[in-house]
Write a protein that holds these residues in place. Structure first.
Motif, PDB file in Angstrom:
ATOM      1  N   VAL A  61     -43.997  -0.933 -16.317  1.00 44.37           N
ATOM      2  CA  VAL A  61     -43.802   0.372 -15.677  1.00 44.37           C
ATOM      3  C   VAL A  61     -44.713   0.507 -14.460  1.00 44.37           C
ATOM      4  CG1 VAL A  61     -44.097   2.853 -15.978  1.00 44.37           C
ATOM      5  CG2 VAL A  61     -43.004   1.500 -17.777  1.00 44.37           C
ATOM      6  N   LEU A  62     -45.962   0.054 -14.589  1.00 51.49           N
ATOM      7  CA  LEU A  62     -46.893   0.115 -13.467  1.00 51.49           C
ATOM      8  C   LEU A  62     -46.352  -0.655 -12.266  1.00 51.49           C
ATOM      9  CD1 LEU A  62     -50.527  -0.313 -14.865  1.00 51.49           C
ATOM     10  CD2 LEU A  62     -49.674   1.529 -13.431  1.00 51.49           C
ATOM     11  N   VAL A  63     -45.860  -1.873 -12.509  1.00 48.58           N
ATOM     12  CA  VAL A  63     -45.360  -2.690 -11.403  1.00 48.58           C
ATOM     13  C   VAL A  63     -44.154  -2.028 -10.751  1.00 48.58           C
ATOM     14  CG1 VAL A  63     -44.384  -4.919 -10.755  1.00 48.58           C
ATOM     15  CG2 VAL A  63     -46.246  -4.819 -12.409  1.00 48.58           C
ATOM     16  N   VAL A  64     -43.251  -1.476 -11.572  1.00 53.02           N
ATOM     17  CA  VAL A  64     -42.067  -0.806 -11.024  1.00 53.02           C
ATOM     18  C   VAL A  64     -42.474   0.387 -10.158  1.00 53.02           C
ATOM     19  CG1 VAL A  64     -40.014   0.532 -11.602  1.00 53.02           C
ATOM     20  CG2 VAL A  64     -40.530  -1.555 -12.876  1.00 53.02           C
ATOM     21  N   LEU A  65     -43.422   1.181 -10.645  1.00 55.96           N
ATOM     22  CA  LEU A  65     -43.860   2.347  -9.888  1.00 55.96           C
ATOM     23  C   LEU A  65     -44.570   1.944  -8.603  1.00 55.96           C
ATOM     24  CD1 LEU A  65     -45.143   4.731 -12.722  1.00 55.96           C
ATOM     25  CD2 LEU A  65     -42.899   4.662 -11.626  1.00 55.96           C
ATOM     26  N   TYR A  66     -45.422   0.920  -8.689  1.00 61.62           N
ATOM     27  CA  TYR A  66     -46.070   0.417  -7.481  1.00 61.62           C
ATOM     28  C   TYR A  66     -45.036  -0.095  -6.486  1.00 61.62           C
ATOM     29  CZ  TYR A  66     -50.824   0.546  -9.449  1.00 61.62           C
ATOM     30  OH  TYR A  66     -52.027   0.936  -9.967  1.00 61.62           O
ATOM     31  N   PHE A  67     -44.029  -0.785  -7.018  1.00 58.76           N
ATOM     32  CA  PHE A  67     -42.955  -1.337  -6.190  1.00 58.76           C
ATOM     33  C   PHE A  67     -42.272  -0.208  -5.405  1.00 58.76           C
ATOM     34  CE2 PHE A  67     -39.991  -5.196  -6.359  1.00 58.76           C
ATOM     35  CZ  PHE A  67     -39.344  -4.869  -5.184  1.00 58.76           C
ATOM     36  N   ILE A  68     -41.886   0.846  -6.100  1.00 59.22           N
ATOM     37  CA  ILE A  68     -41.137   1.934  -5.462  1.00 59.22           C
ATOM     38  C   ILE A  68     -42.000   2.682  -4.445  1.00 59.22           C
ATOM     39  CG2 ILE A  68     -40.008   4.155  -5.869  1.00 59.22           C
ATOM     40  CD1 ILE A  68     -39.072   3.040  -8.568  1.00 59.22           C
ATOM     41  N   THR A  69     -43.209   3.083  -4.842  1.00 59.91           N
ATOM     42  CA  THR A  69     -44.046   3.862  -3.925  1.00 59.91           C
ATOM     43  C   THR A  69     -44.494   3.040  -2.732  1.00 59.91           C
ATOM     44  OG1 THR A  69     -46.003   3.341  -5.268  1.00 59.91           O
ATOM     45  CG2 THR A  69     -44.864   5.403  -5.731  1.00 59.91           C
ATOM     46  N   GLY A  70     -44.861   1.768  -2.967  1.00 61.76           N
ATOM     47  CA  GLY A  70     -45.300   0.929  -1.856  1.00 61.76           C
ATOM     48  C   GLY A  70     -44.190   0.658  -0.865  1.00 61.76           C
ATOM     49  N   ALA A  71     -43.006   0.331  -1.367  1.00 58.52           N
ATOM     50  CA  ALA A  71     -41.879   0.039  -0.478  1.00 58.52           C
ATOM     51  C   ALA A  71     -41.398   1.292   0.227  1.00 58.52           C
ATOM     52  CB  ALA A  71     -40.745  -0.600  -1.272  1.00 58.52           C
ATOM     53  N   ASP A  72     -41.405   2.429  -0.461  1.00 57.86           N
ATOM     54  CA  ASP A  72     -41.030   3.692   0.161  1.00 57.86           C
ATOM     55  C   ASP A  72     -41.971   4.007   1.324  1.00 57.86           C
ATOM     56  OD1 ASP A  72     -41.900   6.785   0.123  1.00 57.86           O
ATOM     57  OD2 ASP A  72     -39.739   6.655  -0.247  1.00 57.86           O
ATOM     58  N   SER A  73     -43.269   3.841   1.093  1.00 47.88           N
ATOM     59  CA  SER A  73     -44.253   4.098   2.141  1.00 47.88           C
ATOM     60  C   SER A  73     -44.057   3.140   3.304  1.00 47.88           C
ATOM     61  CB  SER A  73     -45.669   3.942   1.578  1.00 47.88           C
ATOM     62  OG  SER A  73     -45.860   4.772   0.466  1.00 47.88           O
ATOM     63  N   ASN A  74     -43.843   1.875   2.984  1.00 48.53           N
ATOM     64  CA  ASN A  74     -43.619   0.861   4.007  1.00 48.53           C
ATOM     65  C   ASN A  74     -42.402   1.208   4.866  1.00 48.53           C
ATOM     66  OD1 ASN A  74     -43.602  -2.099   5.087  1.00 48.53           O
ATOM     67  ND2 ASN A  74     -41.584  -1.828   4.189  1.00 48.53           N
ATOM     68  N   THR A  75     -41.319   1.642   4.221  1.00 48.53           N
ATOM     69  CA  THR A  75     -40.103   1.982   4.945  1.00 48.53           C
ATOM     70  C   THR A  75     -40.351   3.116   5.931  1.00 48.53           C
ATOM     71  OG1 THR A  75     -38.699   1.283   3.103  1.00 48.53           O
ATOM     72  CG2 THR A  75     -37.730   2.818   4.689  1.00 48.53           C
ATOM     73  N   TYR A  76     -41.074   4.133   5.488  1.00 48.68           N
ATOM     74  CA  TYR A  76     -41.331   5.260   6.368  1.00 48.68           C
ATOM     75  C   TYR A  76     -42.252   4.874   7.523  1.00 48.68           C
ATOM     76  CZ  TYR A  76     -42.804   9.648   8.268  1.00 48.68           C
ATOM     77  OH  TYR A  76     -43.078  10.654   9.145  1.00 48.68           O
ATOM     78  N   VAL A  77     -43.340   4.145   7.229  1.00 45.18           N
ATOM     79  CA  VAL A  77     -44.277   3.770   8.283  1.00 45.18           C
ATOM     80  C   VAL A  77     -43.601   2.881   9.326  1.00 45.18           C
ATOM     81  CG1 VAL A  77     -46.359   2.431   8.771  1.00 45.18           C
ATOM     82  CG2 VAL A  77     -46.351   4.068   6.888  1.00 45.18           C
ATOM     83  N   LEU A  78     -42.803   1.916   8.890  1.00 41.71           N
ATOM     84  CA  LEU A  78     -42.077   1.075   9.840  1.00 41.71           C
ATOM     85  C   LEU A  78     -41.134   1.914  10.697  1.00 41.71           C
ATOM     86  CD1 LEU A  78     -41.147  -2.051   7.657  1.00 41.71           C
ATOM     87  CD2 LEU A  78     -42.890  -1.907   9.437  1.00 41.71           C
ATOM     88  N   SER A  79     -40.522   2.912  10.093  1.00 39.20           N
ATOM     89  CA  SER A  79     -39.607   3.781  10.839  1.00 39.20           C
ATOM     90  C   SER A  79     -40.352   4.601  11.882  1.00 39.20           C
ATOM     91  CB  SER A  79     -38.862   4.711   9.874  1.00 39.20           C
ATOM     92  OG  SER A  79     -38.114   3.985   8.935  1.00 39.20           O
ATOM     93  N   VAL A  80     -41.543   5.095  11.536  1.00 39.42           N
ATOM     94  CA  VAL A  80     -42.340   5.868  12.486  1.00 39.42           C
ATOM     95  C   VAL A  80     -42.771   4.985  13.661  1.00 39.42           C
ATOM     96  CG1 VAL A  80     -44.553   7.045  12.805  1.00 39.42           C
ATOM     97  CG2 VAL A  80     -43.145   7.563  10.812  1.00 39.42           C
ATOM     98  N   ILE A  81     -43.282   3.791  13.352  1.00 34.92           N
ATOM     99  CA  ILE A  81     -43.758   2.906  14.420  1.00 34.92           C
ATOM    100  C   ILE A  81     -42.619   2.526  15.354  1.00 34.92           C
ATOM    101  CG2 ILE A  81     -44.789   0.663  14.930  1.00 34.92           C
ATOM    102  CD1 ILE A  81     -46.225   0.849  12.228  1.00 34.92           C
ATOM    103  N   SER A  82     -41.451   2.251  14.795  1.00 34.00           N
ATOM    104  CA  SER A  82     -40.321   1.826  15.619  1.00 34.00           C
ATOM    105  C   SER A  82     -39.616   3.000  16.285  1.00 34.00           C
ATOM    106  CB  SER A  82     -39.315   1.046  14.768  1.00 34.00           C
ATOM    107  OG  SER A  82     -38.780   1.850  13.730  1.00 34.00           O
ATOM    108  N   SER A  83     -40.068   4.222  16.017  1.00 35.41           N
ATOM    109  CA  SER A  83     -39.514   5.421  16.661  1.00 35.41           C
ATOM    110  C   SER A  83     -40.542   6.073  17.572  1.00 35.41           C
ATOM    111  CB  SER A  83     -39.043   6.424  15.594  1.00 35.41           C
ATOM    112  OG  SER A  83     -38.053   5.864  14.774  1.00 35.41           O
ATOM    113  N   ASP A  84     -41.438   5.247  18.136  1.00 31.16           N
ATOM    114  CA  ASP A  84     -42.440   5.719  19.091  1.00 31.16           C
ATOM    115  C   ASP A  84     -43.387   6.741  18.467  1.00 31.16           C
ATOM    116  OD1 ASP A  84     -43.642   5.598  21.620  1.00 31.16           O
ATOM    117  OD2 ASP A  84     -42.592   7.398  22.295  1.00 31.16           O
ATOM    118  N   GLY A  85     -43.700   6.534  17.207  1.00 34.72           N
ATOM    119  CA  GLY A  85     -44.678   7.388  16.541  1.00 34.72           C
ATOM    120  C   GLY A  85     -44.158   8.735  16.107  1.00 34.72           C
ATOM    121  N   ARG A  86     -42.856   8.952  16.154  1.00 29.35           N
ATOM    122  CA  ARG A  86     -42.306  10.244  15.767  1.00 29.35           C
ATOM    123  C   ARG A  86     -42.375  10.437  14.260  1.00 29.35           C
ATOM    124  NH1 ARG A  86     -40.836   9.424  20.508  1.00 29.35           N
ATOM    125  NH2 ARG A  86     -40.165  11.086  21.911  1.00 29.35           N
ATOM    126  N   MET A  87     -42.774  11.646  13.877  1.00 23.25           N
ATOM    127  CA  MET A  87     -42.970  11.945  12.474  1.00 23.25           C
ATOM    128  C   MET A  87     -41.667  12.158  11.719  1.00 23.25           C
ATOM    129  SD  MET A  87     -46.252  11.794  12.162  1.00 23.25           S
ATOM    130  CE  MET A  87     -46.108  10.468  13.373  1.00 23.25           C
TER     131      MET A  87
END
Length: 567
Positions: free
Chosen positions: A460-486
């Motif tokens: 369960v820990l690995v699954v939760l880490y997987f989801i939260t880490g990848a979710d965060s990664n997806t958003y941060v990559l989207s912000v960086i590739s959108s000129d820092g837009r929130m």
């Protein structure tokens, strides 16, 4: 919608929103908000006109094209890709591997100088700003920034593997000295060196955004070195490098997570579920979940998941400490920590002596240092967001010290328990880990009470880490590739979610864990130059700060930002 920064030397308007700004525990809501700088700083570093569409086209499409080309080569010609990547990695590590050791050590020295000098009183914000969060909450969020899949994968595997294959041949395999050496070199891989990389990025991004009013990107911080080019092609190239390094650093965690989930399911069900096909299926399923989460903008659910993982991890740590060799572990922790501190500089500069030593470094220390470098901007954005109002002295001392101690305790409890089992009870956890590191954590749990329950908790820990880490990664990559837009568009977040999962799956298919490690090291190699430039630019910016430059100019607290509950 966030407002563009107007051109010219006048102070720039603050960004008008920060997604999930009430959700500091989660990096998706933690991208630092651009704030209004003082007029003096705005005149020193005037902003260039921003072109949102062109920025998106340049950074987003360049990064996506490069990643798609890599996935095509790895998918259609995995053997050729693997051979070329191995050759490149061997060349990089043999010719410049020393930089992976020297640079983090240099960053530690730089950060300590900044903390203990007059620069230490500068705040990440206006001179009158104060921390947004209580110290205990802030420290908890620091730990949550990197607590993740790696601590499950390597929490047992690294120390117990070093026990029977001591680092650099410094001790006899299976000896008491090998026990201490295994932990002090694990502390080297997961301790202050890693957090020096994170702290450098976090300090630079926090100063740039909270005090100077820049966007939450790396490129604007380089303006003292490259001038207007920070807003041109050079700056966009830096942002593309940030995206590539972040993507490969995160996909390595996802690949490790898929392997741990399949191993845990095998442990719980008694079925053979450890093949590459099962791992790719796990990645595909969870990719759907975290991509949907990232696109939905539901931040509170992710915050609850993040807090749940912290509680579960702490409970599992206490359980192993209590049911394991408690007194032996406490003694081992203190002895290993003392040995690590006493030989800190020596082991920090212990480079490979021959080909076998180089191969060991590639699998362990070089890989770990490259992993932290690739995660630097991602974690730095998180640290910057939660540290507004902190002084540089507070930031550096806490970020370097507290997580390093907590991680050292984690590896001592889990890795030390496994070493005790192997040495005193004749178990074969280390032997199994040498064949497949994914077996180590569950191998330890088999030797303790309530194996079925603790194995489920670990999965369960690995699954939760997987989801939260990848979710965060997806958003941060989207912000960086959108000129820092929130508020990146859902289509952009969808693309990065799919690419994150696809990259992890293709690299597993092309070469398993070795391919993931190779990708991290190769992506981190050019990023080393970004770190060096970032450190130099940060010092240049701090030396011009009104608080220490002798000009007597106070930096005003930026205007407060309106909360935005969901994206």
């Amino acid at each position: 919608m966030p407002q563009d920064h107007p051109a010219g030397p006048q102070p720039r308007a603050a960004d008008q929103s920060s997604p999930d700004s009430d959700d500091p525990d989660h990096p998706r809501g933690s991208v630092a908000v651009a704030e209004r700088p003082s007029s003096a700083e705005a005149e020193r570093f005037p902003a260039e006109p921003q072109t949102p569409g062109r920025a998106l086209n340049g950074v987003f499409f360049t990064a996506v094209t490069l990643i798609l080309a890599l996935l095509a080569v790895a998918g259609f010609w995995p053997e050729r890709m693997s051979a070329a990547a191995d050759a490149a990695m061997n060349w990089v590590t043999s010719s410049a591997g020393w930089s992976l050791m020297l640079i983090p050590l240099g960053l530690i020295g730089l950060l300590l100088v900044l903390a203990c000098s007059r620069f230490g009183r500068i705040r990440l914000g206006g001179d009158d700003s104060r921390p947004e969060y209580p110290t205990y909450a802030w420290i908890a969020m620091l730990l949550g920034a990197v607590m993740g899949i790696g601590l499950i994968t390597y929490g047992v595997a690294e120390p117990v593997t070093h026990l029977f294959d001591p680092p650099h041949g410094l001790s006899e395999p299976g000896s008491q000295q090998a026990v201490v050496d295994s932990l002090r070199f694990t502390f080297l891989d997961w301790g202050i060196h890693a957090w020096a990389v994170f702290a450098t990025f976090g300090l630079a991004i926090g100063y740039s955004t909270h005090r100077l009013g820049n966007k939450g990107l790396v490129s604007p911080i380089l303006r003292p070195l490259i001038g207007r080019h920070a807003d041109g092609l050079v700056g966009k190239a830096v942002d593309v490098l940030v995206i590539l390094a972040t993507l490969f650093g995160t996909t390595t965690s996802l690949g490790l997570g898929a392997a741990q989930i399949s191993q845990g399911l095998s442990q719980v069900t008694g079925l053979e579920l450890t093949g590459t096909g099962v791992q790719i299926a796990v990645i595909a399923l969870i990719t759907v979940l975290f991509t949907a989460s990232a696109m939905s903008g539901v931040g509170r659910g992710i915050r609850m998941i993040s807090q749940t993982t912290m509680v579960l991890a702490a409970a599992l740590l206490v359980f192993v400490l209590v049911t394991g060799p408690t007194s032996w572990l406490i003694n081992l922790f203190l002895r290993s920590l003392g040995s690590y501190a006493g030989g800190f500089v020596e082991i920090s500069l212990m480079l490979p002596a021959d080909g076998d030593d180089l191969a060991w470094m590639q699998w362990w220390t070089y890989f770990m240092m490259a992993w932290w470098i690739s995660w630097g901007a991602f974690v730095g954005i998180f640290l910057a967001r939660i540290s507004r109002g902190r002084t540089i002295r507070q930031f550096v001392l806490v970020v370097l010290g507290v997580p390093s101690l907590i991680f050292s305790a984690w590896f001592t409890v889990f890795g030390g328990s496994a070493m005790f089992m192997d040495l005193e009870r004749g178990t074969a956890i280390g032997e199994a880990a040498a064949e497949d590191i994914n077996t180590a954590f569950f191998g330890l749990l088999e030797q303790l009470p309530m194996t079925a329950l603790t194995s489920v908790v670990a999965v369960v820990l690995v699954v939760l880490y997987f989801i939260t880490g990848a979710d965060s990664n997806t958003y941060v990559l989207s912000v960086i590739s959108s000129d820092g837009r929130m508020h990146p568009s859902r289509s952009v977040m969808g693309v990065w979610g799919v690419l994150t999962g696809a990259t992890a799956a293709v690299l597993l298919y092309a070469g398993g864990l070795e391919a993931l490690q190779t990708a991290v090291m190769l992506s981190a190699a050019p990023f080393i130059f970004v770190i060096l430039a970032l450190a130099v630019s940060l010092v240049m910016l701090l030396r011009r700060d009104p608080l220490v430059a002798g000009g007597g100019v106070a930096v005003a607290e930026p205007a407060s930002q309106p909360e935005v509950r969901d994206r």
